[in-house]
Design an enzyme around this catalytic site. Structure first.
Site, short mmCIF file in Angstrom:
data_model
loop_
_atom_site.label_atom_id
_atom_site.label_comp_id
_atom_site.label_asym_id
_atom_site.label_seq_id
_atom_site.Cartn_x
_atom_site.Cartn_y
_atom_site.Cartn_z
N LYS A 214 0.84 -1.20 0.00
CA LYS A 214 0.00 0.00 0.00
C LYS A 214 0.89 1.26 0.00
O LYS A 214 2.11 1.17 0.18
CB LYS A 214 -0.92 -0.06 1.22
CG LYS A 214 -1.93 -1.21 1.14
CD LYS A 214 -2.78 -1.29 2.40
CE LYS A 214 -3.86 -2.36 2.27
NZ LYS A 214 -4.67 -2.47 3.51
N HIS B 164 -1.70 -5.55 1.43
CA HIS B 164 -2.95 -6.27 1.20
C HIS B 164 -2.63 -7.68 0.72
O HIS B 164 -1.68 -7.87 -0.04
CB HIS B 164 -3.78 -5.56 0.11
CG HIS B 164 -4.80 -6.46 -0.52
ND1 HIS B 164 -6.02 -6.71 0.05
CD2 HIS B 164 -4.75 -7.21 -1.65
CE1 HIS B 164 -6.68 -7.57 -0.72
NE2 HIS B 164 -5.94 -7.89 -1.76
N TYR C 282 -12.11 -3.00 -3.79
CA TYR C 282 -12.70 -3.04 -2.45
C TYR C 282 -14.22 -3.01 -2.48
O TYR C 282 -14.85 -2.53 -1.53
CB TYR C 282 -12.16 -1.88 -1.62
CG TYR C 282 -10.76 -2.10 -1.06
CD1 TYR C 282 -10.46 -3.21 -0.27
CD2 TYR C 282 -9.73 -1.20 -1.31
CE1 TYR C 282 -9.18 -3.41 0.25
CE2 TYR C 282 -8.44 -1.39 -0.79
CZ TYR C 282 -8.19 -2.51 -0.01
OH TYR C 282 -6.93 -2.70 0.52
N GLU D 250 -8.86 -10.52 -8.21
CA GLU D 250 -7.93 -9.39 -8.05
C GLU D 250 -6.79 -9.46 -9.07
O GLU D 250 -6.37 -8.43 -9.59
CB GLU D 250 -7.38 -9.39 -6.61
CG GLU D 250 -8.47 -9.02 -5.60
CD GLU D 250 -8.09 -9.29 -4.15
OE1 GLU D 250 -6.92 -9.63 -3.88
OE2 GLU D 250 -8.98 -9.17 -3.28
N ASN E 206 -1.74 -0.09 7.36
CA ASN E 206 -1.25 -1.45 7.63
C ASN E 206 -0.42 -2.06 6.49
O ASN E 206 -0.30 -3.26 6.36
CB ASN E 206 -2.40 -2.37 8.08
CG ASN E 206 -3.45 -2.57 7.01
OD1 ASN E 206 -3.38 -1.97 5.96
ND2 ASN E 206 -4.42 -3.42 7.29
#
Ligand code: RTP
Length: 148
Positions: free
Chosen positions: A9, A115, A49, A126, A112
């Site tokens: 990310k 992913h 998402y 994905e 965080n």
């Protein structure tokens, strides 16, 4: 062999943790079959998402994910989806064990670092979304014989 979509990310890219994250998948024995640095569009992230669109944190998740480029990659190998998520740690970094990426490098759920696909079906969805022209299907028979 299973495939999983792993993404560094924006915070992971800006903090210079791309190499560290790649290293952990490489040293485990997973095979890299796709990799790219990309500034994702809002449309792409909304599709990625889409199951979370009604969650209260969705707007802040979009702002976070649009804050800089991400590194998308596909790793291939035995049990890559579940084991990939174990390598990343829990969604909440404070609940992540030391030795996991989130356990070692971050604190906040909204920062965080990475992913990982949560199921084989979502991994395939994905991978098709982020790598529409496909991945590299290189022959790793000799190297695989060192791992399996
Ligand atoms: P990811 O998709 O990023 O691997 O994360 P995940 O499956 O472990 O967690 P998920 O529930 O799909 O949430 C996606 C990302 O949204 C952010 N989040 N924030 N503030 C909150 O309560 C909250 N919950 C989730 C995290 O960045 C999470 O990774």
């Amino acid at each position: 062999m299973e495939r999983t979509y792993i993404m560094v990310k924006p915070d992971g890219v800006e903090r210079g943790l791309v190499g560290e994250i790649i290293k952990r998948f490489e040293q485990k024995g997973y095979q890299l079959v796709a990799l790219k640095l990309v500034s994702p569009t809002k449309q792409l992230l909304e599709e990625h998402y889409k199951d979370l669109k009604d969650k209260p944190f969705f707007p802040s998740l979009m702002t976070y994910m649009l804050s800089g480029p991400v590194v998308g990659m596909v790793w291939r190998g035995k049990d890559a989806v579940k084991t990939g998520r174990r390598i990343l740690g829990e969604t909440n970094p404070l609940a992540s064990n030391p030795g996991t990426i989130r356990g070692d490098f971050c604190i906040d759920m909204g920062r965080n670092l990475c992913h990982g696909s949560d199921a084989v079906e979502s991994a395939e969805r994905e991978i098709a979304l982020w790598f529409p022209s496909g991945v590299v299907e290189w022959d790793r028979k000799r190297v695989n014989s060192l791992i399996y």
